[in-house]
Structures are given as structure tokens and as C-alpha cells.
Design a protein around this motif. Sequence first.
Motif, PDB file in Angstrom:
ATOM      1  N   ASP A  34       0.016  -4.452  18.150  1.00 18.82           N
ATOM      2  CA  ASP A  34       0.506  -5.798  17.879  1.00 18.82           C
ATOM      3  C   ASP A  34      -0.614  -6.560  17.181  1.00 18.82           C
ATOM      4  OD1 ASP A  34       1.961  -8.041  17.743  1.00 18.82           O
ATOM      5  OD2 ASP A  34       1.678  -8.646  19.833  1.00 18.82           O
ATOM      6  N   HIS A  35      -0.544  -6.637  15.877  1.00 19.81           N
ATOM      7  CA  HIS A  35      -1.616  -7.281  15.108  1.00 19.81           C
ATOM      8  C   HIS A  35      -1.016  -8.088  13.973  1.00 19.81           C
ATOM      9  CE1 HIS A  35      -0.942  -4.373  11.913  1.00 19.81           C
ATOM     10  NE2 HIS A  35      -0.976  -3.418  12.821  1.00 19.81           N
ATOM     11  N   ALA A  36      -1.850  -8.743  13.234  1.00 18.63           N
ATOM     12  CA  ALA A  36      -1.359  -9.665  12.203  1.00 18.63           C
ATOM     13  C   ALA A  36      -1.603  -9.165  10.777  1.00 18.63           C
ATOM     14  CB  ALA A  36      -2.014 -11.030  12.383  1.00 18.63           C
ATOM     15  N   VAL A  37      -2.089  -7.930  10.631  1.00 19.36           N
ATOM     16  CA  VAL A  37      -2.364  -7.408   9.293  1.00 19.36           C
ATOM     17  C   VAL A  37      -1.047  -7.134   8.571  1.00 19.36           C
ATOM     18  CG1 VAL A  37      -3.456  -5.575   7.959  1.00 19.36           C
ATOM     19  CG2 VAL A  37      -4.523  -6.387  10.075  1.00 19.36           C
ATOM     20  N   GLU A  38      -0.852  -7.751   7.426  1.00 21.93           N
ATOM     21  CA  GLU A  38       0.430  -7.656   6.721  1.00 21.93           C
ATOM     22  C   GLU A  38       0.454  -6.582   5.628  1.00 21.93           C
ATOM     23  OE1 GLU A  38       3.206  -9.224   7.643  1.00 21.93           O
ATOM     24  OE2 GLU A  38       2.008  -9.947   9.325  1.00 21.93           O
ATOM     25  N   THR A  39      -0.691  -5.985   5.334  1.00 18.62           N
ATOM     26  CA  THR A  39      -0.732  -4.947   4.296  1.00 18.62           C
ATOM     27  C   THR A  39       0.063  -3.722   4.748  1.00 18.62           C
ATOM     28  OG1 THR A  39      -2.958  -5.693   3.756  1.00 18.62           O
ATOM     29  CG2 THR A  39      -2.272  -3.601   2.814  1.00 18.62           C
ATOM     30  N   PHE A  40       0.803  -3.136   3.819  1.00 22.57           N
ATOM     31  CA  PHE A  40       1.609  -1.952   4.127  1.00 22.57           C
ATOM     32  C   PHE A  40       0.805  -0.680   3.853  1.00 22.57           C
ATOM     33  CE2 PHE A  40       4.622  -5.318   3.320  1.00 22.57           C
ATOM     34  CZ  PHE A  40       5.586  -5.132   4.308  1.00 22.57           C
ATOM     35  N   ILE A  41       0.939   0.283   4.749  1.00 19.50           N
ATOM     36  CA  ILE A  41       0.263   1.574   4.598  1.00 19.50           C
ATOM     37  C   ILE A  41       1.330   2.650   4.428  1.00 19.50           C
ATOM     38  CG2 ILE A  41      -1.300   3.251   5.638  1.00 19.50           C
ATOM     39  CD1 ILE A  41      -2.498   0.965   7.295  1.00 19.50           C
ATOM     40  N   LEU A  42       1.218   3.460   3.386  1.00 20.94           N
ATOM     41  CA  LEU A  42       2.196   4.523   3.128  1.00 20.94           C
ATOM     42  C   LEU A  42       1.499   5.724   2.511  1.00 20.94           C
ATOM     43  CD1 LEU A  42       4.147   3.777  -0.126  1.00 20.94           C
ATOM     44  CD2 LEU A  42       2.684   2.026   0.844  1.00 20.94           C
ATOM     45  N   PRO A  43       2.156   6.874   2.496  1.00 17.07           N
ATOM     46  CA  PRO A  43       1.554   8.039   1.841  1.00 17.07           C
ATOM     47  C   PRO A  43       1.269   7.748   0.365  1.00 17.07           C
ATOM     48  CG  PRO A  43       3.465   8.693   3.129  1.00 17.07           C
ATOM     49  CD  PRO A  43       3.473   7.195   3.074  1.00 17.07           C
ATOM     50  N   GLY A  44       0.282   8.423  -0.213  1.00 16.18           N
ATOM     51  CA  GLY A  44      -0.033   8.232  -1.626  1.00 16.18           C
ATOM     52  C   GLY A  44       1.035   8.833  -2.520  1.00 16.18           C
ATOM     53  N   PHE A  45       1.089   8.340  -3.745  1.00 14.01           N
ATOM     54  CA  PHE A  45       2.064   8.838  -4.716  1.00 14.01           C
ATOM     55  C   PHE A  45       1.594  10.159  -5.323  1.00 14.01           C
ATOM     56  CE2 PHE A  45       2.536   4.094  -5.108  1.00 14.01           C
ATOM     57  CZ  PHE A  45       3.726   4.022  -4.398  1.00 14.01           C
ATOM     58  N   VAL A  46       2.563  10.996  -5.709  1.00 11.64           N
ATOM     59  CA  VAL A  46       2.281  12.279  -6.356  1.00 11.64           C
ATOM     60  C   VAL A  46       3.047  12.354  -7.672  1.00 11.64           C
ATOM     61  CG1 VAL A  46       2.340  14.797  -6.134  1.00 11.64           C
ATOM     62  CG2 VAL A  46       2.016  13.376  -4.086  1.00 11.64           C
ATOM     63  N   ASP A  47       2.349  12.609  -8.754  1.00 16.92           N
ATOM     64  CA  ASP A  47       3.010  12.856 -10.042  1.00 16.92           C
ATOM     65  C   ASP A  47       3.402  14.331 -10.048  1.00 16.92           C
ATOM     66  OD1 ASP A  47       3.708  13.308 -12.732  1.00 16.92           O
ATOM     67  OD2 ASP A  47       2.392  11.695 -13.409  1.00 16.92           O
ATOM     68  N   ALA A  48       4.703  14.605 -10.042  1.00 13.65           N
ATOM     69  CA  ALA A  48       5.203  15.965  -9.826  1.00 13.65           C
ATOM     70  C   ALA A  48       5.133  16.871 -11.052  1.00 13.65           C
ATOM     71  CB  ALA A  48       6.635  15.913  -9.310  1.00 13.65           C
ATOM     72  N   HIS A  49       4.795  16.319 -12.200  1.00 13.26           N
ATOM     73  CA  HIS A  49       4.608  17.170 -13.385  1.00 13.26           C
ATOM     74  C   HIS A  49       3.890  16.361 -14.458  1.00 13.26           C
ATOM     75  CE1 HIS A  49       5.281  20.163 -16.512  1.00 13.26           C
ATOM     76  NE2 HIS A  49       5.639  19.166 -17.300  1.00 13.26           N
TER      77      HIS A  49
END
Length: 539
Positions: A34-49
Motif C-alpha cells: 500500500d504505497h503512493a508511487v503512481e509509476t507503472f511497472i511492466l515487462p519491457g518491449f520486444v521488437d519481434a523482427h
Amino acid sequence: MKIQGQLVDIQNKRIYKGEITVEAGKIVAIEERDHAVETFILPGFVDAHIHIESSMLVPSEFAKLAVTHGTVSTVSDPHEIANVLGVKGVEFMIENGKQTPFKFNFGAPSCVPATEFESAGAVIDADAIKTLMANPDIKYLAEMMNYPGVLFDDEQVLEKIKWAKHYNKPVDGHAPGLKGEAITKYIAAGISTDHECFTYEEALEKLQKGMKVIIREGSAAKNFNALIDLLPEYYENMMFCSDDKHPDDLMINHINALCARAIAKQMDLFKVLQVACVNPVKHYNLDVGLLQKGDAADFIMVKDLIDFKTVATYIDGNCVYSEGKAHIKDVAFENLNNFNTDLKTVEDFRYESTAKNIRVIACLDGELVTHEIITESLIDNGNLVSNTKTDVLKMTVVNRYQNQKPAVAFIKNFGLKEGAIASSVGHDSHNIIAVGVNDAEICKAVNAIIEAQGGICAVNNTNSKTVALPVAGIMSDKDGYTIGKQYAELDQMAKAMGCTLKAPYMTLSFMALLVIPALKLSDKGLFNGTDFKFTPLEV
């Protein structure tokens, strides 16, 4: 190391306040907080070709730009440098890439040369593919452009596919416009992806027959709009890619921009992120983390889930981008090259003719495919010449590996009113390709490339600009921001001379790509990519 934020759990389709604990490059714990950090964390993007070479940057410099947009990994076909330098070129890309924290995943180029109808600098046969496939640094067999070879059971082609299967590595496809029984046989050979779909119907058929379709949005070929509406239903079998992305574009955005565009079309966030982050990792069996406990700590922090503006990028727990700066060190490397042709004369580009009509390449903005048109010729003193009034301009492809007479054809839709542009980035053999308003300007542009031993240039009566590409004649030895700025200036010069294309040099580079229909030019002559044979210029 502990990092807090709004965790985007693609697998379980939820977003929650949480904390990641990272030790020795791995995620060892993920806990709700339970915190106030609003930044979203997600897996990194991959360029598939993607062909890293098309950024005009070596891998270590490409990485510095890619991480600023949240890209942590690429699936990279090094066939551009392979056509110039063979296996030695592939090894250069792998070793240069290994010296950065970025996760490059290189394939074994399946078509070097791309066809027998052009002159390349090297050959990679089935025996060489066998050796490459045994290398753990090679993740897959790169795009099988020789689809006629697959359809007609060419022994070398089938042998290359066999070695990929032997080492249990995926085989990438390249089958523009293929449909019906032809695409069925192509898929049955073991080819699992295609990034060349340019219509909804084509992509739909391939998806329904079990292929994974990669939505391509590069500097020249732009298929996002045509294919994106397939994503909601087929998101489990789709990926995003650039294929070819010039440095000025890479400075602005990467896969993050495709996510933003999909979200703007009201598409489901988790489906979009599965396409951008998860599917390439699963399909190619990449060592890239997906924000799960036990994974490599590869993740990004973004301001929101609308524009995906990257705040920080982490790879193996190391912060490789934050506060507007990439934290990737310079890498020293040798400028390998293969350039062996003499300066040309204006007479070399003369085409003696009395023909009333000629066969012309009609290029299409934002597409790799071309059309064939028949138009009235313009003859001056027995020589076929450019006609700026009808925008039918002379073009040439010059063999850069040995002294040969330049091949000549004509092209429409470049729009030049003065001067000429030229490049030694000419897919896939990377001979010199040029378009201009007269033979003298074409000759001047070609010679500028020869003198630089590779590059891109624009010339006119008052000015001449060249961006040197001393690494295999297709990549710079400079950083991305320097080459991006230089390229943008050259792009503007081409447009100031009348060129109406959005990406003149990227489009130019594909006008010698014989495996994309309908009409192209190799160093050996005008080629019909539909019938897969040479065709006469004169009608």
C-alpha cells in the motif's frame, strides 16, 4: 534492490500496487504494497523482427536508443551484414551486441544471397546454416525469403529448414501476398511467422492456418493500420516489429508507439501488452523476463498506460535508462567492409534505345511492394533519359563487389526535380542504388558513395552531402544521435530537391529487393518479382 510502483501483471490481467525485490539480476519476490508511487511497472518491449543494420547503427549504439523507449530485447536477423561479409558479419553483430546489457537475439540468415539474380558479397549455404544453428547464440532460422524455393522443394532451402528443426529452433517466414495452397505448403514446411502481410485478408488467412503474424511498422513499410483490427481476436498469435527503422525514427519512438496507437483504438491493454511483450519471448524462447518471480529483472517504468513514455528501463536488474539518459557504455569495434569497384563515368549510365515505351517501377509510399507500369520513353541523342515532367526517373544499381556495367531502369513516384540520391544500403545485397534527374547527377551520386566506401548521399548542382557508413558499407561508426541528425539533414535535402516520399532513402533501399513483387532492379537487370525472372526494360 526494491522497486515500488503500479505493477502491470499481463498474465493475470490485473494492475496493483506492489514491490519488486531484485537480487543478482533476478526477481526474487513480488509483493503487494500500500504505497503512493503512481509509476507503472511492466515487462519491457520486444521488437519481434528487426534488421539492426537498417538503423545504420552497430548493435551497441542501437541499444542506447532502444532502451529510451522501453525496449529491452530484439529478435534480429543479421542478413544485411551477412550479404556483405557472410558468417564473419553475423559474428560481428553477436560479439558487438554481447558487450552491452541489451538482449539481442540473432538468427541465422537463411537467404544469402537473397536470390541467384543479384551479386552479393558472400554465400551462406546449408552447411554454414548447420554450423550456425549449433551455436547457442543463434536463436532461430531467419526469414525464409526464398518462398519459391520452399514451394518447389529446393534441396538447399529444405536442408536449411531441416537444420533449424534439428536444433528445435523456430523458422521465420517472408511470404508477401502468398495465399491458398501456396501458403498452406509454405507453413507445412515448418515456417511459423510472417511479417510481410500488407492486407487484412492476407494476414487473416495466415492466422487461420496457424501462422503467427507480426504487425510491421517501420520507416518505409507501414502495415499497422491494415492489420491492427485483427489483434482483439488473434492477440495470442500476433507480435509487433519494425523490420527496418532508420536512426531518426528510432530517436523518436519504437514498439512503445505501436502500443499507444493500439490503446488509442480502445483495444484491451492486456491484449496489446501480450503482443508487445509476451508473445515474442514465448515464441522464440528468449531469456527475457516477464515480471514474474524467478524471471530475469527485465522491466520498464512508464508514466502512464496511454502513451507509454518510459521513465526507466531495467535489464537483468541494471538500470540502463533513467532521467532521460541511457546508461550503456561505448564499445570499441573494427570497421569491417567489402567494397571493390572503381569510380564510374557518365557514359556508364547511358542506355542506347529507340523504344517508344518502357517498363517502369512504380514505388508506393509506405510499402515495399511496387507496381509495374508501361509509359512513353524519353530519348535524348539515342539515350533513354529521365523525364521530370512525368516523374519517370532513371535509376541504377551498381555492383560494389566487382567492376561491372551498371544496371539501368526507370522509376516513378520519387518526384525529384533536381539532383540525385544514392545509397549503398540496397536490400539485400547492398550494391549501390541511385535515382536522379540526369546521368551526370546519377554518376556524381554513385561516385560519392564509392569514394566514401559506403554511405547515403544527395547531390545537386550546388551541394553534395554524404553520410559515411564505413561498417560493411551499411552502418555508421558514430552514435545514434549523431547519425540520426545527419540522416535527418540528408532526408530534408532529398525532399528539398522535390522528393515526395516520407522516407526517401528507406524506400530507395528496397527498390533492389527482388523477393518483393512486382518490379525491382538488381545489378544484373530489371526483375519481375511475381514471375521471379528478368524482364526487358524496353516494351
